[in-house]
Design a protein around this motif. Structure first.
Motif, short mmCIF file in Angstrom:
data_model
loop_
_atom_site.label_atom_id
_atom_site.label_comp_id
_atom_site.label_asym_id
_atom_site.label_seq_id
_atom_site.Cartn_x
_atom_site.Cartn_y
_atom_site.Cartn_z
N UNK A 1 0.84 -1.21 0.00
CA UNK A 1 0.00 0.00 0.00
C UNK A 1 0.87 1.26 0.00
N UNK A 2 1.93 1.26 0.86
CA UNK A 2 2.84 2.40 0.90
C UNK A 2 3.55 2.59 -0.44
N UNK A 3 3.95 1.48 -1.04
CA UNK A 3 4.66 1.57 -2.31
C UNK A 3 3.77 2.13 -3.42
N UNK A 4 2.55 1.62 -3.51
CA UNK A 4 1.64 2.08 -4.57
C UNK A 4 1.32 3.56 -4.39
N UNK A 5 1.15 3.99 -3.15
CA UNK A 5 0.90 5.41 -2.89
C UNK A 5 2.10 6.26 -3.31
N UNK A 6 3.30 5.77 -3.04
CA UNK A 6 4.49 6.54 -3.38
C UNK A 6 4.82 6.55 -4.86
N UNK A 7 4.20 5.65 -5.63
CA UNK A 7 4.48 5.57 -7.06
C UNK A 7 3.32 6.10 -7.90
N UNK A 8 2.53 7.01 -7.33
CA UNK A 8 1.33 7.49 -8.02
C UNK A 8 1.66 8.17 -9.35
N UNK A 9 2.87 8.71 -9.46
CA UNK A 9 3.25 9.37 -10.71
C UNK A 9 4.11 8.48 -11.60
N UNK A 10 4.20 7.20 -11.26
CA UNK A 10 5.00 6.24 -12.02
C UNK A 10 4.10 5.05 -12.38
N UNK A 11 3.26 5.19 -13.42
CA UNK A 11 2.22 4.18 -13.66
C UNK A 11 2.76 2.76 -13.90
N UNK A 12 3.88 2.62 -14.59
CA UNK A 12 4.39 1.28 -14.85
C UNK A 12 4.94 0.65 -13.57
N UNK A 13 5.75 1.44 -12.84
CA UNK A 13 6.27 0.92 -11.58
C UNK A 13 5.12 0.61 -10.61
N UNK A 14 4.12 1.47 -10.60
CA UNK A 14 2.96 1.23 -9.74
C UNK A 14 2.25 -0.05 -10.17
N UNK A 15 2.18 -0.27 -11.47
CA UNK A 15 1.53 -1.50 -11.96
C UNK A 15 2.25 -2.75 -11.45
N UNK A 16 3.59 -2.71 -11.38
CA UNK A 16 4.33 -3.85 -10.85
C UNK A 16 3.88 -4.18 -9.43
N UNK A 17 3.68 -3.13 -8.63
CA UNK A 17 3.28 -3.34 -7.24
C UNK A 17 1.81 -3.75 -7.14
N UNK A 18 0.99 -3.27 -8.06
CA UNK A 18 -0.41 -3.70 -8.08
C UNK A 18 -0.50 -5.20 -8.35
N UNK A 19 0.36 -5.70 -9.22
CA UNK A 19 0.37 -7.14 -9.48
C UNK A 19 0.61 -7.89 -8.17
N UNK A 20 1.61 -7.42 -7.40
CA UNK A 20 1.91 -8.11 -6.14
C UNK A 20 0.78 -7.96 -5.13
N UNK A 21 0.18 -6.76 -5.07
CA UNK A 21 -0.92 -6.58 -4.11
C UNK A 21 -2.11 -7.45 -4.49
N UNK A 22 -2.32 -7.67 -5.78
CA UNK A 22 -3.42 -8.55 -6.18
C UNK A 22 -3.22 -9.97 -5.65
N UNK A 23 -1.94 -10.38 -5.54
CA UNK A 23 -1.67 -11.72 -5.01
C UNK A 23 -2.05 -11.82 -3.54
N UNK A 24 -1.79 -10.74 -2.80
CA UNK A 24 -2.21 -10.71 -1.40
C UNK A 24 -3.72 -10.84 -1.31
N UNK A 25 -4.43 -10.07 -2.12
CA UNK A 25 -5.89 -10.12 -2.09
C UNK A 25 -6.43 -11.48 -2.52
N UNK A 26 -5.77 -12.13 -3.49
CA UNK A 26 -6.18 -13.48 -3.86
C UNK A 26 -6.14 -14.40 -2.65
N UNK A 27 -5.05 -14.32 -1.90
CA UNK A 27 -4.91 -15.22 -0.76
C UNK A 27 -5.87 -14.88 0.37
N UNK A 28 -6.28 -13.64 0.43
CA UNK A 28 -7.26 -13.23 1.44
C UNK A 28 -8.69 -13.51 0.99
#
Length: 843
Positions: free
Chosen positions: A121-148
């Motif tokens: 969450x902190x990473x995605x917030x800090x990368x708000x102006x970096x859409x590709x880098x933010x996308x990388x972290x969204x992929x990982x956060x989606x994995x957390x949500x899958x497991x939850x």
């Protein structure tokens, strides 16, 4: 479950081209799974970046190096590197956010979902102006949500990531997001959409690297497992586990072992326990306690199941030595602490069921089922409620709770018309079916026994299919598969990469295009009796894992008889071998000996299965529904039944539905002969002579295209061909024609199937008994597609017998006689007693 779905790192060019270029190459190698090469290149990049004094590039190299360390089993070292880089300071906001994201990914590796979510969450917030880098972290956060189990939020992150990648022209990364979306659909239970989505990007991703191909195969295997195609899934899981071992990817290998254990849990708990132990050891070794406890939980569930799985009939007995209660409670608490609540509940319920079966006084937990309860947990909860009621002697409640669980399972299959998914769904309900059927037998209530006999057999017939539209692309894929099968007739042809790709594509198309019709109302005992004629007798053979019984019904009376299962099991051993031997040894000094041995075995089976059922002695026509353990019995060869019309139905409900289909007097028949069939042309020539209108395809004219076209134009189709029964994947069973195999999938491309199908082919009448009562084979595929009846044999039939008997049968069929009556009359007239039998509505 969820695991890593190709989570990515960021790549940023530094101030010096050599350092930046080396870093870019290191990222590329890491993402391709070439970890040893990646570490070497990243070390070179780090030296160059340190020389240039580029702290941000150094920190990013640290993040990627941490990823490589985690993939090769040292999560602790990776985490230390990231934390040390953050403590040194002097980093820009983007680099800090990227390190936060890497720490989130490392926490995900450990199975620490709350920590992973906080970092990401902190990473995605800090990368708000970096859409590709933010996308990388969204992929990982989606994995957390899958497991939850938070699948909607996972889908939202994946959609945003895909959009960012496509905007940046990063096609491969966008395809990975699509692949992960398919995995999320699988977790949501939409297997059709899951396979379709994964399949849409499989070829380009497989071409990227061997590691990605292995990851894709692992995900594909999970979909197959969820669909119940466990043999194919387990073969893939074992193969990818070895592949990950070769690539020195212990985390992925541990995941493959975990999924293998989950699949084996349903039918081979001893092997499941071993696979789970290997997975737990590997996860513990790489510092992933959350995943290690998940694997340990599967191992415990396997040990709790050991001893109560009867491979011929479903779960019935508890093991003698159960894991200590304290161990189960400790692992349950650890699962809860790591955020795996549904897995904790599954372990708790499995433990309660095992304790109940060994100690009727065991204290039991409350079993709750809510709207968001996962299917596995819901089915276990209903089974525990039913088992509790059984222990307390509340038989009506036992059956009510078991039925509620099966109704829940029905709702998950409501949108799927494909036969293999419908059949495989019964795997999940095996315990409930066993519990309900055992209760009905204990009650002695004839109506209750019939109801549960139908429940056990109607899993694949509850939702009749709506036929798919013509699909030329599916036809083209099947044509190519025919070529591949011809090239490897005796090998594991579906295991080759191209065949696996094509078979998945065929499966996906058939799954997605065959919708389910309205829920078919299950027949009652009263409905069945009303459908029977004055001289008809229905016999439903039922098996609850311990007891074999027969319920006989006629318009005059009903009868419930307990049969000798131990004696029947002994007589069934070697039956198929005896039948095959009698068909091949027809002359010489051994022929009489072989025939005498078969006759003695058939007489024994008749004494066990037929003689105790008094209603059979005076029956003029006999309708049989049989438990899966009796799937290979050649009913018309048993002395107690021989020479009488017999119809073998998948269920009485299906029989009534098949009879209700518009039936007209057959006016035209079609005949086809495959290659290398002795007396095949003679057989169809004799059979076609009985008809005033007949079309015959022989030699090079008997191709798949010609025969399927013929099938749509005739009332009766007779195919004399060598048959192949694919035990692992019965939809790829088929008939050998001039240009290759006519598969089960081909049948769904026939716009109108014949009313009666005659399969004069070795083995295509066989069924793969899967999960107790359900079976799948060429006979079932034709019936599922709309045929009223199918005449086939489960074993080899002597060419002479098939030629003479079936030719005589066509005389009756051409005169409008019902198939069961025509076959019985032909047997009387020729004196030939063969294993051919009529499936479906034979009368």
């Amino acid at each position: 479950m969820a695991r890593r779905r190709s989570w990515r790192h960021d790549c940023s060019m530094g101030t010096r081209i050599d350092a930046g270029a080396s870093y870019a190459r290191g990222v590329e190698l890491a993402n391709l799974g070439r970890y040893a090469d990646a570490r070497r290149v990243l070390a070179e990049a780090s030296t160059a970046a340190e020389r240039d004094g580029d702290r941000n590039l150094m920190a990013r190299i640290v993040g990627t190096t941490a990823y490589v360390l985690a993939r090769t089993g040292d999560v602790d070292a990776g985490e230390r590197l990231c934390l040390e880089a953050l403590r040194q300071g002097g980093l820009d906001d983007v680099t800090i956010a990227q390190l936060h994201g890497q720490l989130g990914a490392l926490a995900l590796e450990r199975g620490l979902l709350d920590d992973a979510a906080a970092w990401l969450d902190k990473s995605i917030s800090g990368l708000r102006d970096e859409p590709v880098r933010q996308a990388n972290m969204r992929i990982n956060r989606s994995l957390v949500d899958m497991q939850r189990g938070q699948l909607e939020t996972a889908m939202a992150d994946l959609a945003a990531a895909e959009h960012a990648y496509r905007e940046a022209g990063m096609t491969t990364e966008a395809n990975l997001a699509v692949h992960n979306r398919g995995y999320t659909l699988m977790l949501a239970g939409d297997l059709v959409a899951a396979l379709q989505t994964m399949q849409s990007v499989r070829e380009p991703l497989d071409g990227e690297s061997a590691m990605w191909a292995a990851v894709n195969e692992l995900d594909r295997a999970e979909v197959l497992r969820e669909a119940g195609l466990v043999t194919e899934a387990e073969r893939s899981l074992a193969a990818v586990s070895e592949a990950f071992g070769r690539h020195r990817a212990p985390r992925d290998r541990a995941t493959a072992d975990y999924n293998l254990a989950r699949s084996l849990l349903s039918h081979d708990p001893a092997r499941a326990a071993r696979a789970a132990a290997a997975s737990a050891r590997r996860f513990a070794a790489i510092g992933s306690p959350g995943w290690a406890v998940r694997a340990e939980a599967i191992g415990l569930r396997a040990r709790l199941t050991l001893g109560r799985v009867d491979r011929t009939g479903g779960p019935v007995r508890a093991g003698r030595r159960l894991p200590p209660r304290t161990k189960v409670s400790d692992v349950t608490a650890a699962l809860q602490a790591h955020g795996f609540g549904s897995e904790a509940e599954a372990l708790r319920l499995t433990d309660a069921l095992a304790r109940l079966r060994t100690d009727r006084r065991a204290a039991l937990p409350v079993a709750r089922v809510g709207r968001r309860t996962p299917l596995e947990v819901g089915l276990l909860a209903h089974e525990l409620r039913a088992a509790t009621a059984a222990v307390e002697g509340r038989e009506a409640d036992t059956r009510r709770h078991a039925a509620a669980g099966l109704d829940l399972l029905d709702r998950t299959r409501r949108a799927v018309g494909s036969l293999d998914i419908q059949v495989s769904a019964s795997m999940r309900g095996a315990g409930l079916i066993t519990t309900g059927l055992a209760s009905a037998l204990r009650s002695g209530d004839h109506a209750a026994v019939f109801e549960w006999s139908e429940r056990a057999r109607s899993v694949s017939g509850s939702f009749p299919p709506l036929r798919p539209p013509p699909d030329p692309e599916l036809a083209a894929d099947l044509a190519e598969l025919r070529v591949l099968r011809t090239a490897a007739p005796d090998g594991d042809w579906l295991a080759t990469p191209r065949a696996a790709l094509l078979s998945d594509r065929a499966r996906q198309r058939q799954w997605s295009q065959t919708a389910a019709g309205e829920l078919r109302v299950r027949a009652s005992l009263r409905d069945a009796i009303a459908e029977l004629g004055a001289g008809d007798v229905l016999v439903s053979y039922v098996f609850d894992g311990v007891e074999l019984a027969a319920l006989a019904a006629s318009p005059q009376s009903t009868q419930l008889v307990r049969l000798d299962w131990a004696a029947a099991r002994s007589a069934l051993r070697g039956l198929r071998a005896d039948l095959d031997m009698a068909a091949t040894v027809t002359a010489g000094p051994m022929a009489a000996v072989v025939r005498r041995g078969l006759d003695e075995r058939l007489a024994t089976l008749s004494r066990i299965l037929c003689a105790p059922v008094g209603a059979l002695s005076g029956a003029e026509r006999i309708l049989i529904t049989a438990a899966g353990i009796l799937a290979g019995v050649p009913w018309m060869m048993l002395p107690g039944i021989v020479h009488r019309p017999v119809s073998v139905a998948t269920s009485v409900t299906a029989w009534i539905a098949q009879r209700s289909r518009a039936a007209r007097a057959p006016s035209i028949a079609g005949f086809a002969v495959g290659p290398r069939v002795a007396r095949g042309e003679e057989e169809v020539s004799a059979g076609s002579a009985a008809w005033s209108r007949a079309a015959v395809k022989t030699g090079g004219d008997a191709t798949v295209t010609e025969v399927t076209a013929l099938a749509s134009q005739v009332d009766v189709l007779h195919v004399a061909a060598h048959g192949r029964h694919a035990l692992d994947n019965p939809m790829f069973s088929g008939l050998e024609l001039a240009d290759g195999t006519l598969f089960g999938y081909d049948i769904d491309l026939i716009p109108r199937v014949p009313s009666t199908v005659v399969l004069s082919a070795c083995e295509v009448g066989r069924s793969s008994v899967r999960w107790g009562e359900e079976a799948l084979g060429m006979t079932r595929i034709w019936l599922h597609a709309g045929a009223r009846s199918v005449i086939a044999a489960p074993v080899i039939v002597a060419d002479d017998a098939a030629c003479e008997l079936l030719a005589a049968m066509h005389e009756g069929l051409a005169a409008g006689v019902a198939p069961s009556e025509a076959l019985a009359a032909a047997s009387v007239r020729t004196g030939i007693v063969a294993p051919f039998q009529v499936h479906g509505a034979g009368f």
